[in-house]
Design a protein around this motif. Structure first.
Motif, PDB file in Angstrom:
ATOM      1  N   GLN A 126      48.646  30.151  36.459  1.00  0.00           N
ATOM      2  CA  GLN A 126      48.081  31.324  37.130  1.00  0.00           C
ATOM      3  C   GLN A 126      47.024  32.000  36.254  1.00  0.00           C
ATOM      4  OE1 GLN A 126      51.425  33.757  38.275  1.00  0.00           O
ATOM      5  NE2 GLN A 126      51.518  32.823  40.297  1.00  0.00           N
TER       6      GLN A 126
ATOM      7  N   ASP B 165      45.115  30.472  34.083  1.00  0.00           N
ATOM      8  CA  ASP B 165      43.933  29.604  34.153  1.00  0.00           C
ATOM      9  C   ASP B 165      43.184  29.794  35.474  1.00  0.00           C
ATOM     10  OD1 ASP B 165      44.401  28.578  31.660  1.00  0.00           O
ATOM     11  OD2 ASP B 165      45.319  26.705  32.372  1.00  0.00           O
ATOM     12  N   ASN B 166      43.917  29.875  36.570  1.00  0.00           N
ATOM     13  CA  ASN B 166      43.273  30.089  37.878  1.00  0.00           C
ATOM     14  C   ASN B 166      42.537  31.419  37.919  1.00  0.00           C
ATOM     15  OD1 ASN B 166      44.165  27.642  38.845  1.00  0.00           O
ATOM     16  ND2 ASN B 166      45.931  28.499  39.920  1.00  0.00           N
ATOM     17  N   ARG B 167      43.155  32.463  37.398  1.00  0.00           N
ATOM     18  CA  ARG B 167      42.517  33.788  37.375  1.00  0.00           C
ATOM     19  C   ARG B 167      41.259  33.763  36.498  1.00  0.00           C
ATOM     20  NH1 ARG B 167      41.116  38.082  39.990  1.00  0.00           N
ATOM     21  NH2 ARG B 167      41.113  39.956  38.747  1.00  0.00           N
TER      22      ARG B 167
ATOM     23  N   ASN C  61      39.377  31.162  35.897  1.00  0.00           N
ATOM     24  CA  ASN C  61      38.354  30.402  36.627  1.00  0.00           C
ATOM     25  C   ASN C  61      37.711  31.246  37.719  1.00  0.00           C
ATOM     26  OD1 ASN C  61      38.684  28.102  35.094  1.00  0.00           O
ATOM     27  ND2 ASN C  61      40.177  27.190  36.511  1.00  0.00           N
ATOM     28  N   GLU C  62      38.509  32.035  38.420  1.00  0.00           N
ATOM     29  CA  GLU C  62      37.952  32.907  39.460  1.00  0.00           C
ATOM     30  C   GLU C  62      36.995  33.937  38.856  1.00  0.00           C
ATOM     31  OE1 GLU C  62      41.276  34.628  41.449  1.00  0.00           O
ATOM     32  OE2 GLU C  62      41.864  32.749  42.419  1.00  0.00           O
ATOM     33  N   LEU C  63      37.398  34.534  37.738  1.00  0.00           N
ATOM     34  CA  LEU C  63      36.533  35.517  37.083  1.00  0.00           C
ATOM     35  C   LEU C  63      35.257  34.864  36.553  1.00  0.00           C
ATOM     36  CD1 LEU C  63      39.148  37.721  35.177  1.00  0.00           C
ATOM     37  CD2 LEU C  63      37.823  38.321  37.216  1.00  0.00           C
TER      38      LEU C  63
ATOM     39  N   GLU D  75      33.741  32.255  37.855  1.00  0.00           N
ATOM     40  CA  GLU D  75      32.877  32.008  39.014  1.00  0.00           C
ATOM     41  C   GLU D  75      32.183  33.290  39.459  1.00  0.00           C
ATOM     42  OE1 GLU D  75      35.038  30.173  42.187  1.00  0.00           O
ATOM     43  OE2 GLU D  75      35.654  28.473  40.950  1.00  0.00           O
ATOM     44  N   LEU D  76      32.922  34.392  39.462  1.00  0.00           N
ATOM     45  CA  LEU D  76      32.337  35.676  39.842  1.00  0.00           C
ATOM     46  C   LEU D  76      31.249  36.096  38.854  1.00  0.00           C
ATOM     47  CD1 LEU D  76      32.416  38.162  41.719  1.00  0.00           C
ATOM     48  CD2 LEU D  76      34.102  39.132  40.170  1.00  0.00           C
TER      49      LEU D  76
END
Length: 141
Positions: free
Chosen positions: A99, A101-103, A105-107, A109-110
C-alpha cells in the motif's frame, strides 16, 4: 458383588467410584427424605462437573502414537500455535508495504502530471485560479 481389577488408571478410578457410591447409597435409606434429595442434587452436580473436567483433561493429554499426529503438550504444539501468528504478522507487513508503494506511485504520477503541465505549479495554489475554473465551468454550460 464380584470385583474385577483392571490395570488401566481409568478402570481403577471407575471401580473406586462404584465402591464409594455403593457405600453412600447403603446409608442413604436411613436419612430423611429432604436430606436425601439434597445429597442427590449434590451428586448430580458433582457428576456434571466431573464430565467437564475429564473432557478437558483428555484433550490436553492426547499424545502422538505411531505415525498419526494428535494433540500433545510438547514443543511442536507450541510452535504450531505460533506459526499462524507469525504468518499473519508477515502478511500484514507485506500488505502495508504494498500500500505504501502504491500510494508513492500515485503521488509520483500526480507530481509528474503537475510538473509537465502547461501551467506552473504555483497557479494551482492561487485563489484566483480556483475562481477562474468556476467561471469557466459556468460559462460552458
Amino acid at each position: 458383588m464380584s470385583t474385577t481389577f483392571s490395570h488401566t488408571p481409568a478402570a481403577t478410578e471407575e471401580e473406586f467410584g462404584r465402591r464409594v457410591a455403593a457405600r453412600l447409597s447403603a446409608g442413604n435409606l436411613e436419612l430423611p427424605h429432604e436430606i436425601g434429595e439434597r445429597l442427590r442434587a449434590a451428586r448430580m452436580q458433582a457428576v456434571g462437573r466431573r464430565k467437564v473436567v475429564r473432557q478437558l483433561r483428555t484433550a490436553s493429554a492426547v499424545v502422538a502414537k505411531g505415525s498419526t499426529a494428535t494433540l500433545g503438550s510438547g514443543w511442536w504444539t507450541r510452535i504450531g500455535s505460533v506459526v499462524p501468528l507469525i504468518a499473519l504478522v508477515a502478511g500484514l507487513l507485506v500488505i502495508s508495504a504494498m500500500q505504501d508503494d502504491n500510494r508513492a506511485n500515485e503521488l509520483a504520477e500526480l507530481d509528474s502530471a503537475l510538473l509537465t503541465d502547461d501551467l506552473p505549479p504555483a497557479a494551482y495554489t492561487d485563489p484566483g485560479f480556483a475562481q477562474f475554473l468556476k467561471t469557466e465551468a459556468q460559462s460552458e454550460r
